[in-house]
Write a protein that holds these residues in place. Sequence first.
Motif, PDB file in Angstrom:
ATOM      1  N   ASP A 114       0.807  -1.219   0.000  1.00 24.83           N
ATOM      2  CA  ASP A 114       0.000   0.000   0.000  1.00 24.83           C
ATOM      3  C   ASP A 114       0.839   1.268   0.000  1.00 24.83           C
ATOM      4  O   ASP A 114       0.325   2.354   0.270  1.00 24.83           O
ATOM      5  N   CYS A 147       8.934   8.855  -3.727  1.00 27.37           N
ATOM      6  CA  CYS A 147       7.561   8.894  -3.234  1.00 27.37           C
ATOM      7  C   CYS A 147       7.284  10.242  -2.569  1.00 27.37           C
ATOM      8  O   CYS A 147       8.092  10.739  -1.790  1.00 27.37           O
ATOM      9  N   CYS A 192       8.702   5.408  -5.390  1.00 25.93           N
ATOM     10  CA  CYS A 192       7.293   5.355  -5.765  1.00 25.93           C
ATOM     11  C   CYS A 192       7.005   4.108  -6.599  1.00 25.93           C
ATOM     12  O   CYS A 192       7.728   3.804  -7.543  1.00 25.93           O
ATOM     13  N   ARG A 234       2.170   7.926  -9.136  1.00 31.33           N
ATOM     14  CA  ARG A 234       1.381   9.155  -8.946  1.00 31.33           C
ATOM     15  C   ARG A 234       2.230  10.315  -8.441  1.00 31.33           C
ATOM     16  O   ARG A 234       1.780  11.446  -8.423  1.00 31.33           O
ATOM     17  N   HIS A 270       0.124   8.275  -3.038  1.00 33.10           N
ATOM     18  CA  HIS A 270      -0.682   7.064  -2.939  1.00 33.10           C
ATOM     19  C   HIS A 270      -1.712   7.173  -1.818  1.00 33.10           C
ATOM     20  O   HIS A 270      -2.656   6.403  -1.774  1.00 33.10           O
ATOM     21  N   ARG A 271      -1.579   8.161  -0.955  1.00 37.40           N
ATOM     22  CA  ARG A 271      -2.512   8.357   0.163  1.00 37.40           C
ATOM     23  C   ARG A 271      -3.687   9.261  -0.198  1.00 37.40           C
ATOM     24  O   ARG A 271      -4.477   9.602   0.669  1.00 37.40           O
ATOM     25  N   CYS A 329       3.450   3.536  -7.315  1.00 37.84           N
ATOM     26  CA  CYS A 329       2.118   3.802  -7.882  1.00 37.84           C
ATOM     27  C   CYS A 329       2.179   4.740  -9.090  1.00 37.84           C
ATOM     28  O   CYS A 329       1.204   4.880  -9.808  1.00 37.84           O
TER      29      CYS A 329
END
Length: 71
Positions: free
Chosen positions: A16, A56, A45, A49, A60-61, A47
């Motif tokens: 996650d 990161c 990172c 995004r 992702h949050r 994801c």
Amino acid sequence: MANSPERPRRVTIDPDGPMLVEGPVEVVCADGTVATSRRFTAAICTCRRSRIYPWCDTSHRRRTDRDQGAT
């Protein structure tokens, strides 16, 4: 940067979140550019995004309507 032969790098994978890599670390991106972090742990990172990819930025949050209690 070469890894030390007596101690390999530790990589922690969170399904996650980002991949955490003991630093310092160099990341070779798909276009061939090299990103370097001299921090003791680098958050990479997974994801895609992040605005500072390959690092990161906790994108992702991001909250969704479901997270905020909307039905």
